[in-house]
Design a protein around this motif. Structure first.
Motif, PDB file in Angstrom:
ATOM      1  N   ARG A  25       0.853  -1.218   0.020  1.00 40.24           N
ATOM      2  CA  ARG A  25      -0.407  -0.022  -0.065  1.00 40.24           C
ATOM      3  C   ARG A  25       0.888   1.115   0.066  1.00 40.24           C
ATOM      4  O   ARG A  25       0.246   2.278  -0.236  1.00 40.24           O
ATOM      5  CB  ARG A  25      -0.967   0.193   1.228  1.00 40.24           C
ATOM      6  CG  ARG A  25      -0.246  -0.206   2.759  1.00 40.24           C
ATOM      7  CD  ARG A  25      -1.292  -0.167   3.651  1.00 40.24           C
ATOM      8  NE  ARG A  25      -0.828  -0.273   5.053  1.00 40.24           N
ATOM      9  CZ  ARG A  25      -1.281  -0.208   6.262  1.00 40.24           C
ATOM     10  NH1 ARG A  25      -2.723  -0.221   6.118  1.00 40.24           N
ATOM     11  NH2 ARG A  25      -0.926  -0.354   7.440  1.00 40.24           N
ATOM     12  N   THR A  57      -9.282   9.037  11.011  1.00 38.02           N
ATOM     13  CA  THR A  57     -10.759   8.590  10.560  1.00 38.02           C
ATOM     14  C   THR A  57     -11.492   8.974  11.818  1.00 38.02           C
ATOM     15  O   THR A  57     -11.244   8.672  12.939  1.00 38.02           O
ATOM     16  CB  THR A  57     -10.803   7.045  10.423  1.00 38.02           C
ATOM     17  OG1 THR A  57      -9.902   6.586   9.402  1.00 38.02           O
ATOM     18  CG2 THR A  57     -12.290   6.435  10.280  1.00 38.02           C
ATOM     19  N   GLY A  60     -15.902   7.746  10.597  1.00 37.89           N
ATOM     20  CA  GLY A  60     -15.862   7.081   9.366  1.00 37.89           C
ATOM     21  C   GLY A  60     -15.360   7.911   8.069  1.00 37.89           C
ATOM     22  O   GLY A  60     -15.287   7.412   7.151  1.00 37.89           O
ATOM     23  N   SER A  97      -7.432   3.774  15.166  1.00 38.12           N
ATOM     24  CA  SER A  97      -7.018   3.236  13.859  1.00 38.12           C
ATOM     25  C   SER A  97      -5.803   3.614  13.247  1.00 38.12           C
ATOM     26  O   SER A  97      -5.161   4.667  13.943  1.00 38.12           O
ATOM     27  CB  SER A  97      -8.104   2.914  13.006  1.00 38.12           C
ATOM     28  OG  SER A  97      -8.533   4.626  12.634  1.00 38.12           O
ATOM     29  N   GLU A  98      -5.295   3.343  12.025  1.00 36.24           N
ATOM     30  CA  GLU A  98      -4.163   3.699  11.644  1.00 36.24           C
ATOM     31  C   GLU A  98      -4.252   5.223  10.998  1.00 36.24           C
ATOM     32  O   GLU A  98      -5.548   5.639  10.821  1.00 36.24           O
ATOM     33  CB  GLU A  98      -3.807   3.107  10.169  1.00 36.24           C
ATOM     34  CG  GLU A  98      -3.104   1.597  10.717  1.00 36.24           C
ATOM     35  CD  GLU A  98      -2.647   0.607   9.573  1.00 36.24           C
ATOM     36  OE1 GLU A  98      -1.683   0.514   9.529  1.00 36.24           O
ATOM     37  OE2 GLU A  98      -3.811   0.232   8.920  1.00 36.24           O
ATOM     38  N   SER A 130       0.148   2.834  12.766  1.00 38.47           N
ATOM     39  CA  SER A 130      -0.585   2.932  13.969  1.00 38.47           C
ATOM     40  C   SER A 130      -0.131   3.888  14.884  1.00 38.47           C
ATOM     41  O   SER A 130       1.035   3.696  15.407  1.00 38.47           O
ATOM     42  CB  SER A 130      -0.767   1.517  14.705  1.00 38.47           C
ATOM     43  OG  SER A 130      -1.788   0.795  13.898  1.00 38.47           O
TER      44      SER A 130
ATOM     45  N   THR B  57     -10.282   7.154   2.277  1.00 38.64           N
ATOM     46  CA  THR B  57     -10.105   5.750   2.872  1.00 38.64           C
ATOM     47  C   THR B  57      -9.844   4.896   1.907  1.00 38.64           C
ATOM     48  O   THR B  57     -10.540   4.533   1.082  1.00 38.64           O
ATOM     49  CB  THR B  57     -11.523   5.423   3.581  1.00 38.64           C
ATOM     50  OG1 THR B  57     -11.876   6.494   4.558  1.00 38.64           O
ATOM     51  CG2 THR B  57     -11.246   4.210   4.338  1.00 38.64           C
ATOM     52  N   GLY B  59      -8.417   1.076   1.895  1.00 36.88           N
ATOM     53  CA  GLY B  59      -8.181  -0.085   2.740  1.00 36.88           C
ATOM     54  C   GLY B  59      -8.104   0.211   4.079  1.00 36.88           C
ATOM     55  O   GLY B  59      -7.368  -0.386   5.078  1.00 36.88           O
ATOM     56  N   GLY B  60      -8.986   0.800   4.523  1.00 35.43           N
ATOM     57  CA  GLY B  60      -9.413   1.217   6.001  1.00 35.43           C
ATOM     58  C   GLY B  60      -8.413   2.481   6.405  1.00 35.43           C
ATOM     59  O   GLY B  60      -8.846   2.790   7.622  1.00 35.43           O
ATOM     60  N   VAL B  61      -7.449   2.880   5.700  1.00 36.08           N
ATOM     61  CA  VAL B  61      -6.486   3.900   6.200  1.00 36.08           C
ATOM     62  C   VAL B  61      -7.042   5.030   5.556  1.00 36.08           C
ATOM     63  O   VAL B  61      -7.400   5.206   4.259  1.00 36.08           O
ATOM     64  CB  VAL B  61      -5.178   3.458   5.698  1.00 36.08           C
ATOM     65  CG1 VAL B  61      -4.189   4.875   6.167  1.00 36.08           C
ATOM     66  CG2 VAL B  61      -4.852   1.882   6.249  1.00 36.08           C
ATOM     67  N   SER B  97     -17.049   6.276  -0.334  1.00 33.83           N
ATOM     68  CA  SER B  97     -17.243   6.663   0.919  1.00 33.83           C
ATOM     69  C   SER B  97     -16.977   8.302   0.962  1.00 33.83           C
ATOM     70  O   SER B  97     -16.510   8.718  -0.309  1.00 33.83           O
ATOM     71  CB  SER B  97     -16.648   6.124   2.110  1.00 33.83           C
ATOM     72  OG  SER B  97     -15.132   6.160   1.767  1.00 33.83           O
TER      73      SER B  97
END
Lengths: 235, 235
Positions: A25, A57, A60, A97-98, A130, B57, B59-61, B97
């Protein structure tokens, strides 16, 4: 991750997009074999800016905040540490979260014959991971001093010690300088050959840089306090 | 959302943090009754920068990318539109998102007597929302021209039309200039009274601004093409 496009497209491919980071990534799609150069490029980016943009984040949403930072290549995190700070009351500094810290230096405006090939010259580094809440007292003091010295190199040594109350009010986060990538663009516009023959439009680069002006003393500063070298040398 | 802390703390409270946006997540905790002023402040921020940082966002990052932008106060989105663009191949420009676009102008380094009260003078606007892929041909052309004109005001009118191939390769995203917030800091350091008496440390502000230098013509530019007014006037 196709951040290469977001960084500069639709524009000529960056001239030096070399990979640094160890994960998919943060690894660009091209030119994967320049790790050493990229590490130096990351350090250059870290040294060249006054503020970063932090992605956190919140509810969301990938909120982006500008904030000060400092870094320590010998910090305890893998690859060294980048530090940000804030109030202990900040929810944004208590992410579960990251996060991503991006630092960008604008070096020039790239003016092409077509809108499509307009671009910017820039250097940008992105670090993800993180965040670690720094708890060690010595590291906290060092990190806060590094954040001051990022603003004006060498300044922290001229200041009084942080008070216990100040330290208690401040949270310091660290991120490893490990999972990171650097992108940069240099040089002139990459016009289509068909456009170059039509010489009616000026094309080239307008250099850009952050300029620091004449310091303005605080109204409550005694006139006997001269501007110190650590400030005058940065102008 | 406690971005107020991330923006400037541990520093004096921003001097003009007034709310613009209609939702809790973009409304600051203080001074909720200055919507008109903040709208003007958002426009000032939009006008004053060359690039933004976009939070997406992946991959959640919450990845943060620098990119060019343009804006149209009369755009079809609520409150007007801010535009970013990129390659159709970019996954970062196809988020499913919400995203955040933050624009920051550094105006000065605030040097206090203590590390704790060091800060920066800045103006920063953040816009969040669900991006709209612009599909209308006229709006796409206008948006791309606005992005060029954000780099150099008035430039797009001097360029040839976008080709069909260029348009097909480009994706344009719009975000309403509606759910937004502006933060700013101005003025000198907010030192503790106890520190002001100790006149051994210079305190004040070092102004900062982006400076544009002497334009560098492209190597393939005919020497007969003079620097046009739309470039010389921005220097």
């Amino acid at each position: 991750m196709t951040d290469s496009v977001v960084f500069a497209a639709p524009a000529p491919a960056p001239t030096a997009p070399t990979p640094l980071s160890p994960t998919a990534r943060t690894t660009h799609k091209r030119a994967r074999h320049h790790g050493v150069a990229e590490r130096a490029a990351l350090v250059d980016v870290l040294q060249s800016a006054k503020l970063c943009h932090m992605g956190v984040t919140v509810g969301g949403v990938p909120m982006v905040f500008p904030t000060a930072y400092g870094f320590d290549l010998d910090g305890p995190d893998r690859g060294g540490s980048i530090y940000v700070h804030g109030s202990v009351a900040s929810r944004s500094l208590a992410p579960d979260s990251e996060i991503c810290i991006t630092i960008t230096i604008l070096d020039g405006l790239v003016l092409a014959r077509s809108g499509f090939h307009h671009s910017m010259n820039y250097r940008s580094g992105g670090i993800i991971g993180s965040p670690r809440v720094v708890t060690d007292g010595d590291e906290r003091v060092k990190a806060l001093n590094l954040i001051v010295d990022q603003v004006v190199p060498g300044r922290s040594q001229h200041l009084r010690d942080h008070t216990r109350k100040e330290m208690a009010a401040t949270i310091v986060l660290a991120l490893p300088l490990y999972e990171a990538s650097v992108k940069a663009r240099t040089g002139g516009p990459g016009d289509d050959a068909a456009d170059i023959g039509v010489e009616t439009v000026w094309a080239g680069v307008v250099p850009a840089a952050t300029h620091f002006g004449e310091p303005i003393p605080s109204e409550d500063l005694d006139s006997g306090v001269a501007l110190p070298d650590h400030i005058s040398t940065m102008l």
